[in-house]
Design an enzyme around this catalytic site. Structure first.
Site, mmCIF file in Angstrom:
data_model
loop_
_atom_site.group_PDB
_atom_site.id
_atom_site.type_symbol
_atom_site.label_atom_id
_atom_site.label_comp_id
_atom_site.label_asym_id
_atom_site.label_seq_id
_atom_site.Cartn_x
_atom_site.Cartn_y
_atom_site.Cartn_z
ATOM 1 N N SER A 117 -10.671 -35.913 -26.142
ATOM 2 C CA SER A 117 -11.099 -34.663 -26.145
ATOM 3 C C SER A 117 -12.217 -34.264 -25.134
ATOM 4 O O SER A 117 -13.782 -34.866 -25.746
ATOM 5 C CB SER A 117 -10.935 -33.527 -27.366
ATOM 6 O OG SER A 117 -11.382 -32.646 -26.985
ATOM 7 N N TYR A 141 -13.057 -33.184 -36.246
ATOM 8 C CA TYR A 141 -11.886 -33.639 -34.990
ATOM 9 C C TYR A 141 -13.000 -34.596 -33.628
ATOM 10 O O TYR A 141 -11.824 -35.192 -33.479
ATOM 11 C CB TYR A 141 -10.970 -32.540 -34.074
ATOM 12 C CG TYR A 141 -10.643 -32.492 -33.012
ATOM 13 C CD1 TYR A 141 -9.414 -33.205 -32.831
ATOM 14 C CD2 TYR A 141 -11.208 -32.320 -31.336
ATOM 15 C CE1 TYR A 141 -8.401 -33.498 -31.779
ATOM 16 C CE2 TYR A 141 -10.100 -32.836 -30.961
ATOM 17 C CZ TYR A 141 -8.682 -32.520 -30.556
ATOM 18 O OH TYR A 141 -8.548 -32.565 -29.343
ATOM 19 N N LYS A 145 -11.549 -38.884 -32.547
ATOM 20 C CA LYS A 145 -11.693 -38.393 -30.864
ATOM 21 C C LYS A 145 -12.167 -39.747 -30.423
ATOM 22 O O LYS A 145 -11.888 -40.680 -30.108
ATOM 23 C CB LYS A 145 -11.359 -37.807 -29.977
ATOM 24 C CG LYS A 145 -10.157 -36.126 -30.134
ATOM 25 C CD LYS A 145 -8.457 -37.736 -30.623
ATOM 26 C CE LYS A 145 -7.393 -36.005 -30.200
ATOM 27 N NZ LYS A 145 -5.923 -36.849 -29.762
#
Length: 322
Positions: A117, A141, A145
């Site tokens: 991402s 998040y 990643k």
């Protein structure tokens, strides 16, 4: 031989499975349906209702499918919510990737394309993000990643695992009439849901230092993104050397106000969006270069903004609450 697609019943994953099919490659889907849709996966595609956290079950259920490579998309993908649920995010994303790597090693599967991402970059002050832009994730998040990339990199050093990670920003549109984005947080489904329910879509902040005062973001069509995953996995299976990471960026941002106008043009619904205050942490502009992916993965923006909006509107679910 088949390609394992984790998260293959999700919005992006289902498009990847369809792209593999068009390329003449068989796939097997693993998805626990926490955010995916069983109907997104055609009946002829082997489907395992399973969370990637369970390495032993992965090995047991995948052993009969002769997996030759993995496209790993399964993850908890809500950056904002991850701030409120960090433990859940780390368990699903880091724990899930660790479990998958263990299963792959046991099954002698030595190639993986990782869905990373652009959240790994955090807020940047450069006009165009490249793969060399420093990574400063600002959410669990984004952190998860980046750690996933590191884990895969380290496994490559230790075992010769062939790999690459694809970083991208806002994925929109639809490449199939029965596949749609059902995220409760992404801009396109939020706008479509609002219009379908007779509400005014919202803009958060119109006083940024941009041409029209609204945030500028990088939008890519989901079908283009899916094709890049297929090219990447084929390159790995052919034994070609790939970079450890690639940005799948447009190189040219679009403002939220432009999105709203494109939606009005595509739908024929004349509306004036409701303008609210800025959301904390929203940078004025984030746009990525896709030059490296163009060089190695045949990455191109094959769809225009109008294509993105029109296809998303045409594929919207019949029930506007979905």
């Amino acid at each position: 031989m088949a390609i394992l697609v984790t998260g293959g019943a999700g919005y992006i994953g289902a498009h990847v499975v369809r792209a593999l099919e068009r390329a003449g490659l068989e796939s097997v889907v693993v998805d626990d349906l926490s955010s995916g849709h069983r109907e997104f996966v055609r009946p002829e595609v082997p489907f395992l209702d399973l969370n990637v956290l369970h390495a032993k079950q992965l090995v047991e259920q995948l052993s009969e499918h002769h997996i030759e490579a993995v496209i790993h998309l399964a993850a908890f993908k809500y950056a904002g919510v991850s701030v409120e649920q960090p433990v859940h995010t780390w368990r699903q994303n880091v724990g899930g990737t660790l479990s998958l790597l263990r299963a792959m090693e046991h099954l002698d599967v030595d190639a993986i394309v990782f869905s990373s991402s652009a959240a790994v970059y955090g807020t940047t002050d450069v006009p165009l993000v490249t793969e060399d832009t420093p990574t400063r994730p600002e959410s669990p998040y984004g952190e998860s990643k980046l750690v996933g990339e590191w884990m895969i990199r380290d496994q490559g050093v230790a075992t010769g695992l062939r790999h690459t990670s694809l970083r991208y920003f806002n994925v929109v549109g639809s490449g199939e009439p029965d596949l749609y984005d059902s995220s409760p947080h992404n801009l396109f489904p939020l706008v479509i849901r609002a219009l379908s329910q007779g509400h005014r879509p919202r803009i958060f902040g119109d006083d940024y230092a941009t041409a029209d005062g609204t945030c500028v973001r990088d939008y890519v069509h989901v079908a283009d993104l899916a094709e890049a995953h297929v090219v990447a996995v084929r390159r790995l299976l052919e034994g070609r050397e790939l970079e450890p990471v690639y940005n799948l960026g447009s190189g040219d941002g679009v403002s939220v106000r432009q999105i709203m106008q494109a939606v009005a043009d595509a739908t024929g619904v004349d509306f004036e969006p409701e303008v609210l205050g800025r959301r904390p942490g929203d940078p004025a502009r984030i746009v990525a270069s896709g030059e490296r992916a163009t060089r190695d993965l045949d990455w191109r923006m094959r769809h225009t903004l109008d294509d993105m909006v029109a296809s998303a509107w045409q594929a919207r679910p019949a029930d506007p609450t979905d």
